[in-house]
Every structure is written in structure tokens, then in C-alpha cells.
Write a protein that holds these residues in place. Sequence first.
Motif, PDB file in Angstrom:
ATOM      1  N   ALA A 148     -11.055  -4.704  -5.133  1.00 35.08           N
ATOM      2  CA  ALA A 148      -9.989  -4.622  -6.126  1.00 35.08           C
ATOM      3  C   ALA A 148      -8.692  -5.201  -5.571  1.00 35.08           C
ATOM      4  N   GLY A 149      -8.069  -6.083  -6.360  1.00 37.94           N
ATOM      5  CA  GLY A 149      -6.787  -6.639  -5.972  1.00 37.94           C
ATOM      6  C   GLY A 149      -5.621  -5.773  -6.385  1.00 37.94           C
ATOM      7  N   MET A 150      -5.813  -4.936  -7.409  1.00 33.98           N
ATOM      8  CA  MET A 150      -4.760  -4.025  -7.852  1.00 33.98           C
ATOM      9  C   MET A 150      -4.921  -2.681  -7.138  1.00 33.98           C
ATOM     10  N   GLY A 151      -3.858  -1.891  -7.178  1.00 30.66           N
ATOM     11  CA  GLY A 151      -3.939  -0.540  -6.627  1.00 30.66           C
ATOM     12  C   GLY A 151      -3.888  -0.462  -5.120  1.00 30.66           C
ATOM     13  N   ASN A 152      -3.382  -1.508  -4.451  1.00 33.53           N
ATOM     14  CA  ASN A 152      -3.264  -1.492  -2.997  1.00 33.53           C
ATOM     15  C   ASN A 152      -1.811  -1.281  -2.588  1.00 33.53           C
ATOM     16  N   THR A 153      -1.632  -0.742  -1.402  1.00 36.61           N
ATOM     17  CA  THR A 153      -0.299  -0.535  -0.840  1.00 36.61           C
ATOM     18  C   THR A 153      -0.213  -1.259   0.494  1.00 36.61           C
ATOM     19  N   ALA A 154       0.883  -2.015   0.697  1.00 38.13           N
ATOM     20  CA  ALA A 154       1.068  -2.797   1.923  1.00 38.13           C
ATOM     21  C   ALA A 154       2.434  -2.469   2.515  1.00 38.13           C
ATOM     22  N   TRP A 155       2.513  -2.480   3.845  1.00 38.87           N
ATOM     23  CA  TRP A 155       3.787  -2.208   4.492  1.00 38.87           C
ATOM     24  C   TRP A 155       3.796  -2.775   5.912  1.00 38.87           C
ATOM     25  N   ILE A 156       5.000  -2.886   6.459  1.00 33.52           N
ATOM     26  CA  ILE A 156       5.178  -3.306   7.842  1.00 33.52           C
ATOM     27  C   ILE A 156       5.441  -2.052   8.667  1.00 33.52           C
ATOM     28  N   GLY A 157       4.648  -1.849   9.695  1.00 35.95           N
ATOM     29  CA  GLY A 157       4.795  -0.646  10.498  1.00 35.95           C
ATOM     30  C   GLY A 157       4.615  -0.924  11.975  1.00 35.95           C
ATOM     31  N   GLU A 158       4.470   0.148  12.737  1.00 33.93           N
ATOM     32  CA  GLU A 158       4.257   0.035  14.182  1.00 33.93           C
ATOM     33  C   GLU A 158       3.123   0.945  14.606  1.00 33.93           C
ATOM     34  N   ARG A 159       2.490   0.562  15.695  1.00 30.29           N
ATOM     35  CA  ARG A 159       1.444   1.380  16.306  1.00 30.29           C
ATOM     36  C   ARG A 159       1.437   1.068  17.798  1.00 30.29           C
ATOM     37  N   LYS A 160       1.616   2.097  18.568  1.00 28.57           N
ATOM     38  CA  LYS A 160       1.628   1.963  20.023  1.00 28.57           C
ATOM     39  C   LYS A 160       2.612   0.892  20.488  1.00 28.57           C
ATOM     40  N   GLY A 161       3.777   0.901  19.849  1.00 31.20           N
ATOM     41  CA  GLY A 161       4.835   0.005  20.258  1.00 31.20           C
ATOM     42  C   GLY A 161       4.725  -1.418  19.744  1.00 31.20           C
ATOM     43  N   GLN A 162       3.732  -1.711  18.926  1.00 31.54           N
ATOM     44  CA  GLN A 162       3.578  -3.073  18.404  1.00 31.54           C
ATOM     45  C   GLN A 162       3.726  -3.073  16.890  1.00 31.54           C
ATOM     46  N   ARG A 163       4.391  -4.114  16.368  1.00 38.19           N
ATOM     47  CA  ARG A 163       4.503  -4.259  14.920  1.00 38.19           C
ATOM     48  C   ARG A 163       3.145  -4.659  14.353  1.00 38.19           C
ATOM     49  N   ILE A 164       2.811  -4.052  13.240  1.00 39.75           N
ATOM     50  CA  ILE A 164       1.511  -4.265  12.596  1.00 39.75           C
ATOM     51  C   ILE A 164       1.737  -4.457  11.107  1.00 39.75           C
ATOM     52  N   LEU A 165       0.945  -5.313  10.495  1.00 40.29           N
ATOM     53  CA  LEU A 165       0.928  -5.478   9.044  1.00 40.29           C
ATOM     54  C   LEU A 165      -0.206  -4.622   8.497  1.00 40.29           C
ATOM     55  N   PHE A 166       0.140  -3.658   7.646  1.00 45.77           N
ATOM     56  CA  PHE A 166      -0.826  -2.678   7.160  1.00 45.77           C
ATOM     57  C   PHE A 166      -1.082  -2.827   5.664  1.00 45.77           C
ATOM     58  N   ALA A 167      -2.273  -2.381   5.245  1.00 50.50           N
ATOM     59  CA  ALA A 167      -2.567  -2.200   3.815  1.00 50.50           C
ATOM     60  C   ALA A 167      -3.630  -1.131   3.682  1.00 50.50           C
TER      61      ALA A 167
END
Length: 805
Positions: A148-167
Amino acid sequence: MAVTPTVARGAPGIEARWTSSAKSGVGTALSAKSPLWFTISHGILNEIYYPRLDSACTRDMGLVVTGPGGSFSEEKRGAVHAIEPFEDGVPGYRLTNTASNGAYRIEKRIVTDSKRPVLLQETSFTALKEPAADYRVYALLAPHLVNAGMGNTAWIGERKGQRILFATGRGVSLALASSLPWGACAAGYVGFSDDWQQLHDNGALDPSCQRAEDGNVALTGEIGFSAGKTIALLALGFGASPEEAADLALASLQQGFEPAAKAYVENWRKFQAGLEKLDRHAASGLNTYRASTAVLASHLSVTRPGAAVASLSIPWGFNKGDDDLGGYHLVWPRDLVETAGGFLAAGDARQALQILAYLRSIQQPDGHWPQNCWSDGTAYWPGIQMDECAFPLLLADALRRAGHLPRASLGDFLAMIESAAAYVVRNGPVTGEDRWEEDAGYSPFTLAVEIAALLAAADMLDVCDKHEPANYLREIADCWNDQVERWTYVTGAGLYAGEGVAGYYVRIAPPDDGGAASPKDGFVPIKNRPPADTDKPAEAIISPDALALVRFGLRAADDPRILNTVKAIDAILRSELPQGPLWYRYTGDGYGEHEDGAPFDGTGRGRPWPLLAGERAHYELAAGRKDKAAQLLETLERSAGVGGLLPEQVWDRPDLPDRELRLGAPSGSAMPLVWAHAEHIKLLRSLRDGAVFDMPPQGVARYIKRKMVSPFRIWRFNNKIRSIPAGKALRVELSAPGVVHWSSDKWLTVQDSKTVENAFGIHLVDLPVSRLQPGATIVFTFFWPEAMRWENVDFSVGIDQPNGQ
């Protein structure tokens, strides 16, 4: 000045769409620890599937390059693409994308990590005109989690000191990490605030767009290339939570690309080493055999052994959204048996057995198989196709005859065999849908599969000392085989008299009804056509499907009726293309692009199928024309797209560059089509052996050599025949105990014949009417002893001339 992160504007984004089905690469690690499958087209990653091969989680991931003077270039549209596998039969890929204006070159290597569900893309950027420092390179990722292309959430975050692109969406999360630190990053809604829009319109990302919730979302991060750092490793991890996905991605980053690539290649080398040596190289140098075996294996499930989908693509995906959840990444029992046949031809009997075991696990309680299903066996479309209910029987017997299913093991599948055979004899020969999933009736292809499968099941039952039910299956097969021509063969040349033919098999004849002397005199609704152009006389529609009567051993290749049909097929359905002749599915087919190249949208015009060249080659081989079969093999291989993948259909009109349609090249339908690759492998094996690899021997022995005929015809409530040839008995088959109350002299004299239940729960009785003369009529009704009631309806069957079918 600090920027306050905000949710991007434009929620929920434009309606989601999938992407091109014209794949140039598909791959997976062949590892249970890495339930991840990927696809490639136009120089970028497309759908990535996790944690099942029927669960697409991305639309695509590609790069955008901005440069001097505000230039903007998207590699999938603004570059020339080249792709090659790491080596023969190893679907790890090297991609080279060179900007159309010569400004830059992007090189990639792509594999999945065998230890964890992480895709690795090693990426290098080379500036070819201006200094590298003048360019910015961005990774754009479109999450489409769980189909599904709809109903997704995306954000820019961090994990263990590294920037990560999440969804995240529907219980699955992804995380994109980079070995080079991310520069500017953003999340947005597609069509409004997505990062493509930002870069295209402004040349930079909006740093405030750090989150996009519950919509059609996109993620972008600037890859930190610099003078001394020109190679970046991107790791795209998947998991049940964002944290798990990020941890997996970071673990793969720490491990690095080379160890992952080494393990990936070793897995594939081990698989390929166990196969038959049928290697064959195209003019490009590609090993077409190993490309096909890799396609088959890349479409196998590791979470549900034996499951394989029809294609890791969505036909005309760029024109389809969330309402087409399945695409072709579903299991079709017919395609799955064809896939198993490809494995068996390639020497991988273990995998073919695993497929048979999977089929056993998804068989329905009444013995049939669903039209198609998710890999866990959950049905998707509701149709029932009788060839799909019979094909598993042919696979089981092929394994038995090859020595891979001895009697001791055959017993493990006995319940499946009996249940499937019972379903076929109870519900055949009419199918609810033909193999093209469109029309009900008497299909030569389906009839061939049903009859051959009943004979195969009979042999397997004999091995298990179940001789009475085995004999019954042969009786049914004989009875149906006798009537194939009555149901589907038009004499007098019908609408094709001008082609110099005396008759031909129709594509499909509708089920019997009171308005037609025989099924072939009825009308067939052609699907995928405009409302005013649907119903056609059955005799107006022909198809290469009739060649199945030869492929499955029921008719000789030089049978005059087959020869006549081949003439009609070639006159009406043959298309001469740059690679050689290909064929359409049937007269008036509507499943394909419109004449202007617009994608199929429920209507269109069917295009030639390379698969049918493989089937025709097998016919030519059966006819003793090995040279023609070899020529058609070359035609089949020349129909492949970039990367050696075989499409479902090819374009048959002048080039339409704006729609990426070229004469003889893949159209916008599915690619790769696993069924076509299985046919390719079987054809290679057949040519090596000098005989059709998957032709069942029972029909050849029974109908071509011994010329067996049936002594009776069968009347059922789901097949109320209206006449039988003189000299035949009339068998009445019921689903409950009954007494047939009948007369052959207009009720002047009456006989009562009680049914007997057989091993399949069918209650039957043979009425001794073989001595009745043409013109006589049998009239009958029923008494139901369990309900203590009469049917109160009279039925009749006339006696025809003895040469009637």
C-alpha cells in the motif's frame, strides 16, 4: 538560525501509484535469514518485498542529482542505463547510469545481506563535466509498506548516534542508513511536499519537513560525497519496528558490502552448481539458461517453502494504485506447476517436490485449488479453473515417473491425489474459467490437462493398489476424450474457410444450454473489450490453446484436425516481429495496451506472448521438426528485455518512444513472467533430449497408439447431455442415491435402475441402451429413496447416428 521541525504540508499526498513492470533485474539471497526480494528497472531499485515475497514494501529508490546553474537530473529518467549480473546465474547486479547530457556517471552494486533482511546498495558518483564539489546527490525512497502506498508514515530520526530515514505502516518498518553521513534530509507527501518537488522547484530540501504522517510519503537524504569519499554504502533494513529495522541496517553497514556480496554469490553458485548443464549464451554473452533458473529461484518463498509467485511485478504498475493489492506477486497453482516443471527440467527435483508439498498444504477441503492466493494459502480471486485443479496431479506423476516419488513417498500425497481427482471428475469437464481467467466452458487446453491428469492419477492409484477408482478415472478420461471434438472442433471451416482449412478447434465453447445443438454453436463473452464488442460466436475465436491436445499426449502432432487448426492459428494469430514470429492468445483479445500505447485499464488490445513461441516450439518438436523448434527458441530468447528477463507480452506496432514502447520489445505487462522462463528451461531440456520433456505418456499410449474409445456417455445434473451416438450406453451419475425411472418407447414400458456408489462418492448406473436405433429417445426421471420423493421432472436423451460424437 534553528529550524523547528514540522509535519510536511499536503497530507495525505496524491493517490499512490506503483511503478514500471519492465524489470531488468530481480534478486534475493536464497537465505531464510533474509526474507527480502528486490526488483530493478530504469537503473534504480523498484519494489522490495518483505517479509514475504507477496508483500511489496517500496515503490522505488533512486538518486537525484542537482548541479551547476540549478540543474536537476533524475537518474531513472535522465540517464542511460546499463545492467549486468555479477556472473552467470548470480542475480547480484552492477548498474551504470550515465547522464544523458554527459554530466555524471553513477555506478551501483546491489545485493541483499544473507544474514539479515537488509538490502545493500554500494553507490559511487563521478562528475564528468564540472567539478564534483558542484553537485549534490540525493537518495529518494518511496515507502509502500505491505502492498500500500497510502497510510504510511515517514520521518527523519536517529538510532545509535546516526541519522536514519524511517517509515512505518501496517506493522512493518524500514530504515535507510548510509555509510557516509547524511546531509540535508526531509520527509514529505508525494505530489505536494515530497523531496522530488522540493529539489526540482527549489534546488534544495526544506529542512523543516522532517515528518509526514498517514499518507503517500517520500523520504530523501543527501549522500555525503566529498573529494575523498566517492563511494557510499546505503543499507535499507526492514523489521517489525523502526528500531529493529535500524539496528539491522546498521549491522549490515558495519559488516560492509564485500562480505555480504561474497555470501550472496556463494549461495547462488551452490544453487546453480546442482543443476543440469543446459547452458546457452545469447549474442550479448548472457547465459540465457542461467538467467532463467535464477528467475525461477528468485521467485521462491523462504518463509513458506514451495511457494512461488507468478512475477515480482505489477503489470502497468505506473497506472495502478492500492486497489490492486496482488499484482502478479501471487501464487497461481497453474504457474506454480509450470515453475516446478522448470525446476524438474533443470534437474532440481528437490524443489519440485517442495512445490508439490506446498500445493498439498493449500488444497481446499473439497479437493480444488484456489484461482490464486497469497503465499500463506489465503485465496485472492474467487474463481475456479479446472486446469489448476488438475495440474498438481500431473506434477505428482511426473515426479513419480522420474523416480523422485516412489511408492513409499507417494502415500504421503495419496489423500491429495484422491481429493483432486474426485473434484475433477465431479466438476469437470466444463471449467468456470479458462487458463486466461476469463470464460467458462469447454476449453481444449483445460480438457487436455483434465484428461491427462485423470490418466496420471489412475496410474498413481494403481501403484497404491486402488484399482477400482483407478479404472473409474480412466473411464471418465476416455469418455471426455471421445467428446473433445464434439465440444470444441468446428467443421466446414466456419469463419476461416478462406484460409484453406477444413475445420479447427475453437478457443472455448460455452457450457451446454438448450439453445445450441452443441457447445461450439454458442456465444462467448470476450473479456477486456468495450461493452459493444464483447459477445462473439464460439466459432469466431481461435487460440494456440488447442496445441495442448498434442502437448499433453491426446492427439498426434500430424492429426488432420491439429494441422488444420495450426493453419488457422498462423493465418489469424501469428505476428511477424524483428525477433521472429510470435502469437496472440486468441482472436479479439483485449488484455494489453490501447492502440495509442495507453496502458491497459480494463480494456485494450492483447499483444503477442513470447510464452506461446515456447509452446509452439514444443509442438514443432513433437512433430519431428527440431530445426523449427530451435529457431523458435531463438525467437523466445530475443524477446527478452534488458537483463535477459522474459516479458508476458511484447509491443507489435511502430515505436512509441514517449511510452517506452518499441516494436518487438517488452510491453507494459508483467516482466519477468516466471511461467515463460520455466517454458524456456523446459524447451532447452526438450531440445537436448530430442523429445517434449513434460509430455505425459499415458494419453499417447491410450489414444494415439491404442486408439481407445469410450463405450458410454455420461448424463449429470451439471452436464445434461441431449443426445448420444447409437451404440453407446448411457451412464447416469448422481450426487446422492437414486433410482432412474426410464423408458425408451415413450413410457409404454418402464425400467427402474438403481445407482451404485463408487469410491469417489458418485452414485452411478449404466442404462443398457446401446442397441437403440438412431432417432430413438430415452426419457427418464428420478426417485430419491433417502428423501422418499420423486424428481417430478422428465429428462430426455436422443440417439444420434453412430458416427456422432
